[in-house]
Design an enzyme around this catalytic site. Structure first.
Site, PDB file in Angstrom:
ATOM      1  N   ARG A 126      -7.287  10.305   2.026  1.00 12.14           N
ATOM      2  CA  ARG A 126      -6.852   9.300   1.049  1.00 12.14           C
ATOM      3  C   ARG A 126      -7.656   9.434  -0.241  1.00 12.14           C
ATOM      4  O   ARG A 126      -7.209   8.983  -1.299  1.00 12.14           O
ATOM      5  CB  ARG A 126      -7.032   7.894   1.619  1.00 12.14           C
ATOM      6  CG  ARG A 126      -6.173   7.596   2.833  1.00 12.14           C
ATOM      7  CD  ARG A 126      -6.639   6.327   3.529  1.00 12.14           C
ATOM      8  NE  ARG A 126      -6.467   5.138   2.699  1.00 12.14           N
ATOM      9  CZ  ARG A 126      -6.997   3.942   3.000  1.00 12.14           C
ATOM     10  NH1 ARG A 126      -7.752   3.804   4.084  1.00 12.14           N
ATOM     11  NH2 ARG A 126      -6.792   2.914   2.203  1.00 12.14           N
TER      12      ARG A 126
ATOM     13  N   HIS B  63     -11.566  -1.685   9.776  1.00  6.73           N
ATOM     14  CA  HIS B  63     -10.499  -2.434  10.451  1.00  6.73           C
ATOM     15  C   HIS B  63     -10.939  -2.825  11.860  1.00  6.73           C
ATOM     16  O   HIS B  63     -10.500  -3.845  12.392  1.00  6.73           O
ATOM     17  CB  HIS B  63      -9.224  -1.589  10.556  1.00  6.73           C
ATOM     18  CG  HIS B  63      -8.582  -1.299   9.245  1.00  6.73           C
ATOM     19  ND1 HIS B  63      -8.951  -0.243   8.464  1.00  6.73           N
ATOM     20  CD2 HIS B  63      -7.572  -1.939   8.585  1.00  6.73           C
ATOM     21  CE1 HIS B  63      -8.202  -0.229   7.368  1.00  6.73           C
ATOM     22  NE2 HIS B  63      -7.373  -1.249   7.417  1.00  6.73           N
TER      23      HIS B  63
ATOM     24  N   ASP C  92       0.864  -1.182   0.000  1.00  6.09           N
ATOM     25  CA  ASP C  92       0.000   0.000   0.000  1.00  6.09           C
ATOM     26  C   ASP C  92       0.898   1.230   0.000  1.00  6.09           C
ATOM     27  O   ASP C  92       1.459   1.594   1.034  1.00  6.09           O
ATOM     28  CB  ASP C  92      -0.909   0.018   1.232  1.00  6.09           C
ATOM     29  CG  ASP C  92      -2.035  -1.003   1.144  1.00  6.09           C
ATOM     30  OD1 ASP C  92      -2.664  -1.082   0.075  1.00  6.09           O
ATOM     31  OD2 ASP C  92      -2.276  -1.719   2.128  1.00  6.09           O
TER      32      ASP C  92
ATOM     33  N   ASP D  89     -10.490  -7.434   0.601  1.00  2.84           N
ATOM     34  CA  ASP D  89      -9.725  -6.669   1.587  1.00  2.84           C
ATOM     35  C   ASP D  89      -9.263  -7.668   2.647  1.00  2.84           C
ATOM     36  O   ASP D  89      -9.671  -8.841   2.648  1.00  2.84           O
ATOM     37  CB  ASP D  89     -10.580  -5.540   2.175  1.00  2.84           C
ATOM     38  CG  ASP D  89      -9.737  -4.369   2.670  1.00  2.84           C
ATOM     39  OD1 ASP D  89      -8.507  -4.537   2.825  1.00  2.84           O
ATOM     40  OD2 ASP D  89     -10.298  -3.277   2.906  1.00  2.84           O
TER      41      ASP D  89
ATOM     42  N   ARG E  74       4.006   2.844   2.827  1.00  2.00           N
ATOM     43  CA  ARG E  74       4.778   1.892   3.636  1.00  2.00           C
ATOM     44  C   ARG E  74       6.281   2.102   3.530  1.00  2.00           C
ATOM     45  O   ARG E  74       7.007   1.870   4.491  1.00  2.00           O
ATOM     46  CB  ARG E  74       4.434   0.458   3.228  1.00  2.00           C
ATOM     47  CG  ARG E  74       2.960   0.122   3.222  1.00  2.00           C
ATOM     48  CD  ARG E  74       2.266   0.409   4.527  1.00  2.00           C
ATOM     49  NE  ARG E  74       0.887  -0.085   4.505  1.00  2.00           N
ATOM     50  CZ  ARG E  74      -0.055   0.323   5.322  1.00  2.00           C
ATOM     51  NH1 ARG E  74       0.213   1.239   6.245  1.00  2.00           N
ATOM     52  NH2 ARG E  74      -1.282  -0.171   5.251  1.00  2.00           N
TER      53      ARG E  74
ATOM     54  N   LYS F 228     -10.242   0.867  -5.142  1.00  2.00           N
ATOM     55  CA  LYS F 228     -10.836   0.457  -3.868  1.00  2.00           C
ATOM     56  C   LYS F 228     -11.564   1.655  -3.226  1.00  2.00           C
ATOM     57  O   LYS F 228     -11.260   2.798  -3.575  1.00  2.00           O
ATOM     58  CB  LYS F 228      -9.764  -0.096  -2.921  1.00  2.00           C
ATOM     59  CG  LYS F 228      -8.625   0.894  -2.593  1.00  2.00           C
ATOM     60  CD  LYS F 228      -7.538   0.205  -1.788  1.00  2.00           C
ATOM     61  CE  LYS F 228      -6.468   1.207  -1.365  1.00  2.00           C
ATOM     62  NZ  LYS F 228      -5.346   0.586  -0.646  1.00  2.00           N
ATOM     63  N   HIS F 229     -12.585   1.406  -2.396  1.00  2.00           N
ATOM     64  CA  HIS F 229     -13.100   0.147  -1.879  1.00  2.00           C
ATOM     65  C   HIS F 229     -14.536   0.010  -2.373  1.00  2.00           C
ATOM     66  O   HIS F 229     -15.428   0.688  -1.858  1.00  2.00           O
ATOM     67  CB  HIS F 229     -13.061   0.119  -0.363  1.00  2.00           C
ATOM     68  CG  HIS F 229     -11.706   0.432   0.214  1.00  2.00           C
ATOM     69  ND1 HIS F 229     -11.233   1.711   0.375  1.00  2.00           N
ATOM     70  CD2 HIS F 229     -10.716  -0.396   0.651  1.00  2.00           C
ATOM     71  CE1 HIS F 229     -10.018   1.681   0.922  1.00  2.00           C
ATOM     72  NE2 HIS F 229      -9.679   0.414   1.088  1.00  2.00           N
TER      73      HIS F 229
END
Length: 334
Positions: free
Chosen positions: A137, A180, A63, A251, A71, A167-168
């Site tokens: 985002r 999450h 990601d 996901d 990352r 996504k998503h």
């Protein structure tokens, strides 16, 4: 070429003997890297070499969206949150779309230099100003701007040899809950989703989007199951109505939003039956082992779609001027 349906992760910056054995299992088709797997470019090169020696066909993902979801940082260009492109778009749409294309190319080019196949991008969620896990985002709060920017970003990724994953699906930006940590419920009608959230997905599918990742969100007026476990969303809406023929990634099945589907093997089974081509099981080694054991008990399936996500060659030595210009564009957007 047929590639296994499981994408999992690693514990550290080097490949252990046990991890190497796991990656060689035919049921494993993908590997996703996180910040804990990265220290610097030399380490990443060494890690990727060790992976490719044993699995040259593996789909390696990360990601690397930009902003708070990036990352790899040391040695990589700091990418702005995509919402900054949306702000730029309000002042100069053409310049913003050009910048989006160059950022998509830059992100992908830097990853392809290490033989990483994909970043799970672009985010196609609308920023409804009420979902903190999406927030900046998202490219924009208005579908037309979002479509223009994300399409340009995808084009840049393609020019760098990287497939794009939207996504998503069909849109995570309306709900306040973080999937999450809990199971979000979106109570809007299908007509409401068609009028806004689905528009970016429809448009990018028609423009060559390679893959889609559905949301762990229940759209309660339409289906009782989260989109990633829903035959309606993946088969009826995405495949039949939108005509999407690319890859569907689940996901992460360890997210709380996936817990409605039961045990980890059951989550895998239900995601694959609903229409996912590859399932992600991250940050939970025991769960990944359970899913791998489950897949070993299943009949071998023939799914050639996943191999299309392998990256294409990129000659960075021929692109130094573009790299410098794209890095300057990125810096200017902070």
């Amino acid at each position: 070429m047929t590639i296994g349906a499981l994408m999992l992760d690693l514990e550290g910056t080097q490949l252990t003997d046990d991890e190497a054995k796991t990656l060689q299992q035919p049921e494993v088709g993908g590997l996703i890297l996180f910040s804990r797997n990265y220290s610097d470019p030399d380490q990443l090169q060494s890690l990727m070499t060790s992976i490719r020696v044993i699995r040259p066909d593996l789909i390696v993902a990360v990601d690397q969206e930009g902003g708070r979801v990036q990352r790899f940082r040391k040695g990589f260009t700091a990418l702005p949150p995509m919402a900054n492109l949306g702000k730029h778009y309000q002042q100069d749409p053409a310049a913003a779309c050009y910048a989006a294309k160059e950022l998509g190319w830059l992100m992908a080019a830097e990853l392809r230099a290490y033989d990483i196949d994909i970043s799970f991008a672009p985010v196609l969620d609308i920023d409804w100003q009420q979902c903190s896990v999406i927030g900046d985002r998202a490219f924009a709060s208005e579908p037309f701007a979002l479509i223009g920017l994300s399409t340009a970003f995808m084009q840049g990724m393609h020019e760098a040899g990287m497939a794009a994953t939207g996504k998503h699906f069909p849109g995570h930006g309306w709900v306040g809950a973080d999937s999450h940590l809990e199971l979000p419920i979106d109570e809007r009608s299908e007509a409401d989703l068609e009028a806004a959230d689905l528009k970016p997905f429809k448009s990018l599918v028609s423009s060559g989007l390679d893959a889609i990742m559905p949301a762990h969100v229940v759209y309660s007026q339409i289906d009782s199951q989260p989109a990633g476990f829903s035959h309606f969303w993946l088969q009826e809406k995405l495949r039949r109505q939108l005509g999407f023929n690319g890859v569907i990634f689940s996901d992460d099945l360890t997210m709380e939003g996936a817990s409605i589907a039961g045990s980890y093997p059951e989550r895998c089974r239900r995601a694959l039956e609903a229409g996912c081509d590859m399932v992600l099981v991250c940050n939970h080694p025991d769960a990944a082992k359970e899913v791998l054991a489950f897949l070993k008990q299943q009949p071998s399936s023939q799914n050639p779609r996943i191999s299309s996500m392998r990256g294409k060659p990129l000659a960075l030595n021929e692109s130094q001027d573009r790299l410098q210009q794209a890095r300057q564009i990125s810096a200017n957007l902070f």
